[in-house]
Design a protein around this motif. Structure first.
Motif, short mmCIF file in Angstrom:
data_model
loop_
_atom_site.label_atom_id
_atom_site.label_comp_id
_atom_site.label_asym_id
_atom_site.label_seq_id
_atom_site.Cartn_x
_atom_site.Cartn_y
_atom_site.Cartn_z
N SER A 140 0.85 -1.18 0.00
CA SER A 140 0.00 0.00 0.00
C SER A 140 0.89 1.24 0.00
CB SER A 140 -0.91 0.01 1.23
OG SER A 140 -0.14 0.06 2.42
N HIS A 165 0.03 -1.98 4.70
CA HIS A 165 -0.56 -3.22 4.22
C HIS A 165 0.13 -3.70 2.95
CE1 HIS A 165 -3.80 -1.36 6.63
NE2 HIS A 165 -4.04 -2.60 7.00
N VAL A 213 -0.86 -6.67 -0.42
CA VAL A 213 -1.87 -7.55 -0.98
C VAL A 213 -1.18 -8.57 -1.88
CG1 VAL A 213 -2.35 -5.98 -2.92
CG2 VAL A 213 -4.08 -7.66 -2.22
N LEU A 273 -5.06 -10.06 2.06
CA LEU A 273 -4.63 -8.78 2.61
C LEU A 273 -3.73 -9.03 3.81
CD1 LEU A 273 -4.88 -5.65 2.55
CD2 LEU A 273 -6.79 -5.91 4.15
N LEU A 305 -3.90 -2.21 -4.28
CA LEU A 305 -4.68 -1.46 -3.30
C LEU A 305 -4.88 -0.03 -3.77
CD1 LEU A 305 -2.89 -2.79 -0.15
CD2 LEU A 305 -5.37 -2.58 -0.25
N SER A 306 -6.06 0.52 -3.50
CA SER A 306 -6.30 1.93 -3.78
C SER A 306 -5.53 2.75 -2.74
CB SER A 306 -7.79 2.26 -3.72
OG SER A 306 -8.32 1.95 -2.44
N GLY A 362 -6.91 2.94 0.69
CA GLY A 362 -6.98 1.68 1.41
C GLY A 362 -8.36 1.06 1.48
N LYS A 363 -9.34 1.63 0.76
CA LYS A 363 -10.71 1.14 0.83
C LYS A 363 -11.00 -0.01 -0.12
CE LYS A 363 -12.75 5.58 2.23
NZ LYS A 363 -13.71 6.64 1.84
N ASN A 364 -10.17 -0.17 -1.15
CA ASN A 364 -10.45 -1.19 -2.16
C ASN A 364 -9.19 -1.90 -2.65
OD1 ASN A 364 -12.59 1.27 -2.98
ND2 ASN A 364 -13.48 -0.79 -2.89
N ILE A 365 -9.43 -3.13 -3.11
CA ILE A 365 -8.41 -3.89 -3.83
C ILE A 365 -8.97 -4.17 -5.21
CG2 ILE A 365 -7.18 -6.10 -3.98
CD1 ILE A 365 -7.30 -6.20 -0.90
N VAL A 416 -12.48 -3.17 1.41
CA VAL A 416 -11.68 -3.45 2.60
C VAL A 416 -12.30 -2.68 3.76
CG1 VAL A 416 -9.40 -3.37 3.66
CG2 VAL A 416 -9.61 -3.66 1.18
N LEU A 476 -12.44 -8.47 3.90
CA LEU A 476 -12.60 -8.32 2.46
C LEU A 476 -13.97 -8.81 2.00
CD1 LEU A 476 -9.12 -9.64 1.24
CD2 LEU A 476 -9.77 -7.33 1.97
#
Length: 195
Positions: free
Chosen positions: A55, A60, A62, A73, A100-101, A104-107, A120, A126
């Protein structure tokens, strides 16, 4: 292979063993020293791990594992650099890469015929939001996924169709809307996906 944003650690996805191997990195010399081997033999979400991405904030990582069709994650300890598993999600057909965005809200996972959006939660849980194949000819063999640094766009390269897709990302839901589809319609060295 992924390097932490602070440059203090390096992590490698080991395809054959299904391990993530971490190393301490000397900031002056670049020399690596073994830190840890992470796996989960009981659930095996890391089986056939092919990519690991950090990230933007380094908190984080992934992992995409196509052998188990899983995205995992990981949480990174800022002091020690050690990784631990927070959650994983299966059903990601032939997943090769996940990103990861910045918020941190999406993969975003590059799968056989789609870019799959995963939410996330604040606790690191997830949940699949949607799988988009793009407008027109379905995607085939998505091999690269990148989220822009401002989090507004997601880019995906499809090797079988030789195309690069540009999606607009909804910052609230994480869902994607196709804005561009660039390519000659053929795979191989002349297609954008070969870049």
């Amino acid at each position: 292979v992924a390097v932490s944003p602070d440059g203090r650690h390096v992590y490698a996805a080991a395809f054959g063993s299904g391990n993530i191997v971490g190393f301490d990195r000397d900031l002056k010399t670049g020399k690596l020293d073994y830190l840890q081997t992470l796996n989960d033999q009981e659930r095996d979400p890391l089986g056939s791990a092919v990519s690991i991405r950090m990230s933007k904030d380094g908190k984080h990582a992934v992992v995409a594992s196509f052998g188990t069709s899983t995205v995992t994650l990981l949480k990174r300890d800022a002091k020690s650099g050690e990784l631990s598993i927070l959650d994983h999600i299966g059903g990601m057909n032939f997943v090769i890469e996940a990103a990861l965005s910045p918020d941190g809200k999406n993969i975003y996972a590059g799968c056989m015929s789609s870019v799959t959006v995963i939410s996330v939660s604040g606790e690191g849980e997830l949940e699949e939001v949607e799988a988009t194949s793009g407008e027109g000819t379905p995607l085939r063999n998505v091999r690269c996924v990148k989220v822009s640094d401002d989090g507004k766009n997601v880019y995906a390269a499809s090797t079988r169709t030789g195309e690069l897709l540009n999606y607009q990302r909804d910052p609230q839901t994480g869902k994607l809307t196709q804005k561009q589809r660039i390519g000659d319609g053929h795979g191989g060295p002349d297609g954008p996906a070969a870049l």
